[in-house]
Design an enzyme around this catalytic site. Structure first.
Site, short mmCIF file in Angstrom:
data_model
loop_
_atom_site.label_atom_id
_atom_site.label_comp_id
_atom_site.label_asym_id
_atom_site.label_seq_id
_atom_site.Cartn_x
_atom_site.Cartn_y
_atom_site.Cartn_z
N HIS A 98 0.83 -1.21 0.00
CA HIS A 98 0.00 0.00 0.00
C HIS A 98 0.87 1.26 0.00
O HIS A 98 1.28 1.74 1.06
CB HIS A 98 -0.91 -0.05 1.24
CG HIS A 98 -1.92 1.04 1.31
ND1 HIS A 98 -2.87 1.07 2.32
CD2 HIS A 98 -2.17 2.12 0.55
CE1 HIS A 98 -3.64 2.13 2.16
NE2 HIS A 98 -3.23 2.79 1.10
N ARG A 143 -2.20 8.82 -5.94
CA ARG A 143 -2.59 9.37 -4.65
C ARG A 143 -4.10 9.19 -4.44
O ARG A 143 -4.90 9.62 -5.28
CB ARG A 143 -2.24 10.87 -4.62
CG ARG A 143 -2.40 11.53 -3.26
CD ARG A 143 -1.78 12.93 -3.27
NE ARG A 143 -2.53 13.85 -4.11
CZ ARG A 143 -3.56 14.59 -3.70
NH1 ARG A 143 -3.96 14.54 -2.45
NH2 ARG A 143 -4.18 15.41 -4.53
N HIS A 169 -10.77 1.54 -1.16
CA HIS A 169 -10.08 2.78 -0.81
C HIS A 169 -10.88 4.00 -1.24
O HIS A 169 -11.04 4.26 -2.42
CB HIS A 169 -8.69 2.82 -1.45
CG HIS A 169 -7.70 3.63 -0.68
ND1 HIS A 169 -7.98 4.90 -0.22
CD2 HIS A 169 -6.45 3.35 -0.26
CE1 HIS A 169 -6.93 5.35 0.44
NE2 HIS A 169 -5.98 4.43 0.44
N GLU A 224 1.77 2.62 3.71
CA GLU A 224 1.14 3.79 3.08
C GLU A 224 2.03 5.02 3.14
O GLU A 224 1.60 6.11 3.52
CB GLU A 224 -0.25 4.08 3.70
CG GLU A 224 -1.15 4.90 2.77
CD GLU A 224 -2.54 5.16 3.35
OE1 GLU A 224 -2.72 5.11 4.56
OE2 GLU A 224 -3.46 5.42 2.54
N ARG A 262 2.75 11.93 8.51
CA ARG A 262 4.14 12.09 8.03
C ARG A 262 5.14 12.36 9.15
O ARG A 262 6.35 12.39 8.90
CB ARG A 262 4.22 13.20 7.00
CG ARG A 262 3.33 12.90 5.80
CD ARG A 262 3.51 13.91 4.68
NE ARG A 262 2.61 13.59 3.58
CZ ARG A 262 2.85 13.86 2.31
NH1 ARG A 262 3.95 14.45 1.96
NH2 ARG A 262 1.97 13.54 1.38
#
Ligand SMILES: [Zn+2]
Length: 340
Positions: free
Chosen positions: A6, A71, A178, A284, A290
């Site tokens: 992913h 994305r 998703h 991911e 982040r």
């Protein structure tokens, strides 16, 4: 080998967003039929966009190959109409194909679908076929809510989706459930809409005979399965109250969970509750979260660290999670590997 099932191209060169912005701006001008246009991005821009991001992270964390898609937040199926979505999906998928061609050992493609609210999913078949047969992709991201947070289309178990599932089965590719951006202000996209959708899809599967109709259809529910592992007892109990078969029998041949859960206790729970045969390693990156966790000093999304830290996980289960299950679910990957 460690396969991350992913990853999204969240670091694409800015030309991609400029294309999208122009596409959206053109929608306001009703006089002009939308044209596809083109994307001018050089190979060196693609390399630059990955070298200090996904590729660096693969090297630092010791993962080998990422199953890579456009994305997710950018899919924006609610924008414009089916033609808007088709052009945008083709552009995004072609870019993923270029990434996979430049770095065949690091990335393998999964496609975005040209979904549009209220439009039958049959309209995604041509792009799925193109991506799988011509671009060598091994799966797709299927949005259970193309409206972006208003859930205006039928549930995933409705016959509405069946022609598309027939094609998934024929091509032998799985779909990751998703969603994309949320346009409902109640739902933050990655914090609520994503997790809601993961949980919602699983509950839809419990209520239907979808996997009797499609015994080989495979779904990956990302983000650790949303709230499902945490509430496994609730789902087992609901299935029982509804006179449904036990969950293992009902859907664990068809439904898999990834490991995009960003803390150790969450990963421990996932691994304790869900059989190792149904868990695929994923992080991911570069994605939803982040930053660095001040409690551990490590990136939240460095999910390999959590799995490495679980000493009660058997070597056999670890292998399944890190690559065996990915080969089992993404069967075209195994076929491609054998050809290499
Ligand atoms: Zn994602």
């Amino acid at each position: 080998m460690i396969i991350d099932c992913h990853g999204h191209y969240t670091t694409a060169p800015k030309e991609l967003q400029k294309y999208r912005d122009a596409q959206i701006a053109a929608l306001k001008d009703a006089k002009h039929a939308p044209s596809k246009g083109a994307l001018a991005i050089r190979d060196d821009q693609i390399r630059e966009s990955l070298e200090n991001a996904q590729l660096r992270i693969q090297r630092e964390r010791g993962t080998d190959l990422t199953i890579f898609s456009p994305r997710a937040g950018g899919m924006g199926h609610h924008v414009g109409n089916a033609t808007t979505s088709r052009y945008w999906s083709e552009i995004c998928n072609d870019l993923i194909h270029r990434v996979c061609t430049l770095y065949p050992d690091n990335f393998i493609g999964v496609c975005q679908l040209p979904q549009s609210p209220g439009v039958r999913p049959d309209n995604c078949i041509a792009e799925l076929e193109r991506c799988v047969n011509e671009l060598g992709f091994i799966g797709c991201n299927l949005n259970p809510d193309p409206s972006g947070g208003y859930w205006t289309d039928p549930p995933l178990t409705d016959k509405w989706w069946y022609p598309f599932y027939e094609k998934l089965v024929e091509l032998d590719v799985p779909a990751m459930v998703h969603v994309s951006a949320s346009c409902n202000p109640n739902f933050h996209h990655t914090g609520a809409h994503y997790i809601n959708a993961d949980t919602t899809a699983f509950m839809q599967f419990i209520t239907s005979d979808l996997f009797k109709d499609f015994p080989t259809l495979k779904f990956v529910i990302p983000h650790g399965g949303g709230a499902v592992p945490y509430h496994w007892g609730r789902y087992r109990g609901l299935a029982q109250d509804m006179g449904r078969p036990p969950l293992k029998e009902l859907l664990l041949n068809n439904v898999f969970f990834d490991t995009c859960v960003y803390h150790l206790p969450g990963i421990e729970l996932l691994l304790k509750v869900i059989p190792a045969d149904n868990i695929l390693f994923a992080s991911e990156v570069v994605g939803a979260v982040r930053g660095i966790d001040p409690e551990t000093g490590c990136y939240y999304d460095d999910t390999k660290r959590y799995i490495d830290a679980i000493d009660w996980l058997s070597a056999e289960d670890r292998e399944k999670i890190f690559h065996g299950n990915a080969r089992k679910v993404y069967r075209r990957f195994a076929a491609r590997g054998a050809k290499r």
